[in-house]
Each structure stands twice: as structure tokens, then as C-alpha cells.
Design an enzyme around this catalytic site. Structure first.
Site, PDB file in Angstrom:
ATOM      1  N   SER A  99       0.835  -1.202   0.000  1.00 51.87           N
ATOM      2  CA  SER A  99       0.000   0.000   0.000  1.00 51.87           C
ATOM      3  C   SER A  99       0.878   1.264   0.000  1.00 51.87           C
ATOM      4  CB  SER A  99      -0.914  -0.075   1.225  1.00 51.87           C
ATOM      5  OG  SER A  99      -1.898   0.894   1.174  1.00 51.87           O
ATOM      6  N   ASP A 221      -9.481  -4.079  -6.080  1.00 49.77           N
ATOM      7  CA  ASP A 221      -8.947  -3.381  -4.907  1.00 49.77           C
ATOM      8  C   ASP A 221      -9.455  -1.948  -4.964  1.00 49.77           C
ATOM      9  OD1 ASP A 221      -7.481  -2.051  -3.010  1.00 49.77           O
ATOM     10  OD2 ASP A 221      -5.522  -2.781  -3.683  1.00 49.77           O
ATOM     11  N   HIS A 249      -7.459  -5.497  -0.644  1.00 45.66           N
ATOM     12  CA  HIS A 249      -6.270  -4.661  -0.579  1.00 45.66           C
ATOM     13  C   HIS A 249      -5.127  -5.316   0.191  1.00 45.66           C
ATOM     14  CE1 HIS A 249      -3.995  -1.017  -0.897  1.00 45.66           C
ATOM     15  NE2 HIS A 249      -3.920  -0.868   0.415  1.00 45.66           N
TER      16      HIS A 249
END
Lengths: 267, 374
Positions: A99, A221, A249
């Protein structure tokens, strides 16, 4: 100000394990801590030196080291990564960032080019908010709503992230860490980190990335949509794009085997 | 009376329970929801099936599910008391509190995630008002802190700037006395003026010490053993005899010189204790000043006769601006004992008081050995 290696390792709750000549460093994203890499990291222990750490304000890091000014941009977090790399004497290591950490790793690799020869970006996004000619997937209003949400969960989070979280009998391998903390985040710091993360714009950094880069894109996602992953791929010079079957995610938790295999194949 | 209870209808309990139930597949789709929930959301029973969970969550909740809830559920199997906003078919938000747990098969495989949702409209409003109140309190406290800091700085600057004119007055008085022809009456006025100037100068020093202390600098103490302390104390006593001729001061000094201390500060401490004894002590009995040291301790004490200090006042004696009695004091702001105790602390020592009908005694004790460097 120069911080001693020991102080850095303590500040970021750095754990080094495994045996191997190459080092692979895993960095958690917004909302969690190093434990989210545990299932993937353990598969590298037998032939890599494995480094796990928490950003300041997360997991077992030193909350007192939090400095709102230093961490008011991703560059501050990247400086922590570089300091950890220096403390461990890393050269030509592999950085795996989930991320927002994908961009933090990219910035760190620009600051200290000799430190990381390979970047693995899991669900990267150089900018979350839509812009002219760019679709990040979020509007400014939505980000404000998210920040409000985090404020609402001020009470809830503190309790949910508390160390009293019980162990889980059918996943005993997590038992020991569970006793201590899980994705424990200081609520104030979590809000700052959310603001820094979701308001960041690092599109300009992509073209300068020298490291070999693997982009791992999840199916469906909502945080980092497909076209954002493709945008990163198109702008990072030496990059490989790989679509995972895993959805959501956090493939490092929902499909650790697939993520580990993809990283292994790349390095 | 019958002992028979009507049988509970579990299917009905699920469907019409006073909370929402929804089960979600590992890829995030709704596989079952109860009627309570579909009623809240304005969907017909069955319409929710197959929809992504995200469709019934407000935006903040979607992100939280991805970044917090899903990872936690994977790792620990359950999450409790998360504030989640639902989104109705009409696009309105319903605040809820959610508990969630993963249902797993015997091999640990993830079958689905169960969420139980409670409406929390009032609770959320209350929590927000708590958060607002907290933010407001923090803002006000910051503002107060800034105002206090500005005040302290103002005092520090004012005190500093007052020093020069007072010093000029004192120098002028000295010159007049030494160089000019002045009548006896004029001399006695000059002498009073000199005392007043000295007192003003002391007050300014005290205020500056206080301001420095509150500004975080603390009392600055420079300790060394370069010169003896005894002459400094003798000077302080001599000055006090001039200022307060009506009091007899009996002094006994027996100091193992040199003493490792800040002589100027110890002199200030002695001067403050003497001034206190002069202000509060009975005139018909002598003030006893004693200072002695051995290998381990340096002890300085000042005793006077007179009314004992009331028990309840003793705890506050060393606080700034404390004045024991309401009568207009000749001597200042109530900072003398506070500063004396700060000087004591800065020397690694302490200042204590005992007070009986016979005497009131302030005793300063500090280690006389040179502290090891660290």
C-alpha cells in the site's frame, strides 16, 4: 541530528531473522503493523535475511518518537526506512512495500540508491485523489469522510487495537504475537498517517526510480484500482506488472502463498 | 401458573432480531442478510444477495474494512465495536456499531465473515460531542498555555528592563551621599532611599528568577569551590544588620572551606531566610544564623522567635506568591522562600521548616561532597 543505529532499531521495532546473503525488508501499510507480513515473511526465512519493522506510531514502535512535523509527508517515513537500512548496513537489498509503503520505498530508494536494488510494490498508488487526466479512485470529499470516520472510531479503535486481543486457537502460529499487539495504532497518529497517505502525490517520483520494480496488483482493490497499478507500471522505467488472483487490498494476508511466490519469482 | 415457555422460533429470531445480520464471502459479496438489515437499508429481502458489502457501506467504512477490518479478521478472527456507517438504498447514512467474526472450516479455511450491526445514532452523536469537547478543551488549554507563556515572557522582559533604572537610582544615591554636602536630615532620607532601591532591586531579581523558572530554564546554578563561602555569608549578615538595625542577629559560622556550591545563590538563600526572619520574627529576641559543614553535609539555618507558623500554612510556604499573613508586608511578593527552596533543590539539597512556640527555624541541608560528574 544523527540517531544511533540502536536507537533506530528500537524506535521502529525492527526484527531481523532468517539466514541468507540477500536481505529482504517488508514494510506495512496504513492501518496495520509488521504482523501483517508475517505469513509471507516466514517463507523467506530459510534463504534470506528478513527484516520486519513498524512505522512510528504503529505496532511496537516507540510512540514517544512521533514527531508530527517529521511525519507530515511520506519523505519523513522514507527517512526512517533509510535510517533502518543504514543501521543494518543494507546494500542492494529488496524492499517490499504494501500500500502506501510502496511509495515510501520508492522515495527511500531515491534517497539512498545503493540501498535497494529491487522494489516490490503491493497495491501501490502514487496519488489517491483524482486529478486532471488522472484517476486515483478517490474524491477529496471521500478522503474527508474517511478522516471523519477515523475520528468516529477514536473510541472504537483504541479498544479494538488494545493488547488484550485474545489468541486464536486455530491459528496458533500467530499466538505469540497476538498476546502483545495486533495492528495497534495510536488513534491520533493513525489519523495523521491517513491524511499524509491519502493526500500524497508522488507521481513525479516514479520516472526517477532506478531499482528493478515489481508491481503486484490485486483484483478488485478499491484502495488501489487496476488503472492506478497500470499507471505506476507505465511510469516506472524498469518495472514488471503482475495481476494477482487475490482480491481486496491485503493479499499478504488473504493470499500469502500467491504473494510469496510472485516475489520469489521476481527476485 | 404454567412452567411452559413458548418455543423460540430461531429462523424468526435471525430474520427479525433487533440487530442487523450479514454474512459475506471471502471475496466480499453478501451471501446472506436478515430482514432487519434489509429493512433498515430499504432493500427488499433477497435484493442484497450477491451485492458487494462495499455497496452498503459509506465510504469511510469501505476503506476501514480494507485497511483495518479485513487484516484484523484474517489475523485474529474477530473484531469488536467498530463504528461503521451503512448506506441505504436512498443514499442515506445509518451509523452502526459492528462486531465481526470469520467463520472458518476445520482446516482454517475462510468460509465467510459474519457481521452483527447495531444502530448507534444517539451513541454516535454522543461520541462526536465527546470528541468535540475534547478538541475544544485541547484548544483552550493550548491557548491558556500560550497566554501564560506570553505573560511570563512579559514579566521577564519587564524585570530585565527595570534593572537599569533602579541601578542608576542606587548609583545616584551613593554619589550624593559620598560627594555632596547634605544635612543630617538629608542623609537619613538618602539612607532610606538606598534601602528602598536595594529592596526594589531584590524584588526584580526575585521576579526574574520566578519567570526564568516558569519559562523552563529553571534556576541556573554554577557550582565551584574556587573561593570561600564564609565572607559571602558575613556580607549578607552585615547588610541585613544595616537594613534591620532593630533586630539582633547572632551569627555562628563554622564552614569547612572551600564548599562546592554557587556562592552567589547560597548568599541569596541566606539573605531570603534572614529577610523572612526579620519580617516575621519578634523584635525583642535575637535571630540566630548558623552555618556549618562537616565531611558530608553543609547545614545553614535561621531561627527567630515569635508567633509559630500555623500548621496548615506550612505545606504552602515554599510555593510562589505565598504570604503567611494578610498584614501589608514590607518585603515583597512572597517569592523569597520559594526561591530559597529552588536554590536548595538546585544544589541537591532541601529546605525544611520547624515551628514551635519557642522558635521558627528554616534549615537548608545539602551534601558537601563534590558531586561526581555524570
Amino acid at each position: 541530528m544523527e540517531v544511533s543505529a540502536e536507537a533506530v532499531l528500537r524506535r521502529n521495532n525492527v526484527h531481523v531473522s532468517g539466514s541468507g546473503t540477500r536481505t529482504i525488508m517488508f514494510a506495512h501499510g496504513f492501518g496495520c503493523d509488521q504482523s501483517m507480513w508475517e505469513p509471507v515473511a516466514r517463507t523467506f526465512d530459510h534463504d534470506f535475511r528478513v527484516v520486519l519493522f513498524d512505522y512510528v506510531g504503529h505496532g511496537g514502535s516507540d510512540l514517544n518518537a512521533y514527531d508530527a512535523e517529521r511525519y507530515s509527508s511520506l519523505t519523513g517515513y522514507a527517512r526512517d526506512v533509510v535510517e533502518i537500512g543504514r543501521a543494518l548496513g543494507l546494500r542492494s537489498a529488496i524492499f517490499v512495500g504494501h500500500s502506501v509503503s510502496a511509495m515510501i520505498g520508492a522515495i527511500a530508494s531515491l534517497e539512498a540508491p545503493e540501498m535497494f536494488s529491487d522494489l516490490v510494490m503491493v497495491g501501490p498508488s502514487p496519488r489517491y485523489i483524482d486529478d486532471e487526466g488522472y484517476r486515483g479512485g478517490f474524491s477529496r470529499d471521500q478522503i474527508d469522510e474517511l478522516l471523519q470516520f477515523l475520528a468516529d472510531n477514536h473510541l472504537g479503535w483504541s479498544a479494538a487495537m488494545a493488547p488484550a486481543i485474545m489468541g486464536n486457537p486455530d491459528r496458533p502460529e500467530l499466538g505469540e504475537r497476538l498476546e502483545n499487539s495486533f495492528c495497534r495504532t495510536d488513534p491520533e497518529i493513525a489519523r495523521d498517517f491517513a491524511r499524509v497517505t491519502f493526500l500524497s502525490d508522488n507521481r513525479g517520483d516514479l520516472a526517477a526510480i532506478q531499482a528493478r520494480t515489481l508491481i503486484l496488483q490485486c483484483s478488485s482493490d478499491i484502495i488501489a484500482p487496476m488503472e492506478v497499478g497500470e499507471y505506476v507500471h507505465a511510469n516506472v522505467p524498469d518495472s514488471v506488472f503482475r495481476l494477482l488472483r487475490a482480491t481486496g487490498h491485503c493479499p499478504n494476508l488473504s493470499a500469502p502463498e500467491e504473494v510469496a511466490a510472485a516475489i520469489r519469482e521476481f527476485v | 401458573m404454567s412452567d411452559q415457555f413458548p418455543a423460540e422460533d430461531l429462523e424468526d429470531l435471525y430474520e427479525t432480531a433487533p440487530c442487523g445480520y450479514v454474512s459475506v464471502s471471502p471475496d466480499g459479496r453478501i451471501v446472506r442478510a436478515n430482514r432487519t438489515l434489509s429493512d433498515w437499508l430499504g432493500w427488499k429481502p433477497g435484493e442484497l444477495l450477491g451485492k458487494p458489502l462495499n455497496d452498503i457501506l459509506a465510504f469511510g467504512g469501505r476503506i476501514a474494512v480494507e485497511t483495518h477490518l479485513a487484516p484484523l479478521l484474517r489475523m485474529q478472527g474477530h473484531v469488536h465495536e467498530i463504528a461503521l456507517d451503512l448506506l441505504t438504498a436512498g443514499g442515506e447514512k445509518i451509523p452502526t456499531i459492528a462486531n465481526a467474526a470469520e467463520k472458518r472450516d476445520t482446516g482454517g479455511g475462510h468460509l465467510f465473515t459474519r457481521l452483527t450491526l447495531f444502530k448507534a445514532v444517539d451513541r454516535r452523536a454522543y461520541e462526536r460531542s465527546l470528541l468535540d469537547a475534547k478538541a475544544r478543551a485541547e484548544r483552550e488549554s493550548r491557548a491558556h498555555g500560550e497566554a501564560a507563556l506570553a505573560r511570563e515572557q512579559f514579566i521577564a522582559v519587564l524585570g530585565h528592563d527595570l534593572r537599569n533604572p533602579v541601578a542608576a537610582l542606587a548609583a545616584g544615591i551613593r554619589l550624593l551621599r559620598q560627594r555632596e554636602q547634605i544635612s543630617d536630615r538629608g542623609r537619613s532620607i538618602l539612607s532610606e532611599m538606598e534601602k528602598s532601591a536595594a529592596r526594589a532591586s531584590n524584588l526584580i531579581d526575585e521576579v526574574l528568577d520566578l519567570a526564568r523558572g516558569s519559562l523552563g530554564g529553571g534556576l541556573i546554578v554554577e557550582r565551584n569551590a574556587d573561593a570561600p563561602l564564609t565572607p559571602v555569608l558575613e556580607q549578607v549578615i552585615a547588610e541585613m544588620r544595616v537594613v534591620a538595625p532593630e533586630h539582633a542577629i547572632e551569627a555562628r559560622l563554622d564552614i569547612d572551606e572551600p564548599l562546592h556550591c554557587d556562592r552567589g545563590r547560597i548568599g541569596q538563600l541566606a539573605s531570603n531566610l534572614l529577610a523572612n526572619a526579620v519580617t516575621h520574627g519578634a523584635v525583642d529576641q535575637p535571630i540566630r544564623f548558623e552555618a556549618a559543614s562537616d565531611g558530608e553535609h553543609f547545614v545553614l539555618s535561621v531561627a527567630n522567635a515569635g508567633e509559630p507558623i500555623p500548621e496548615q500554612a506550612r505545606g504552602r510556604l515554599f510555593q510562589p506568591f505565598f504570604r503567611g499573613d494578610a498584614r501589608p508586608s514590607r518585603n515583597g511578593l512572597g517569592l523569597g522562600l520559594f526561591i530559597a527552596s529552588e536554590i536548595a533543590k538546585a544544589h541537591g539539597g532541601s529546605l525544611d521548616v520547624s515551628s514551635t512556640a519557642e522558635e521558627t527555624r528554616f534549615t537548608f541541608t545539602m551534601p558537601s561532597a563534590v558531586p561526581s560528574a555524570d
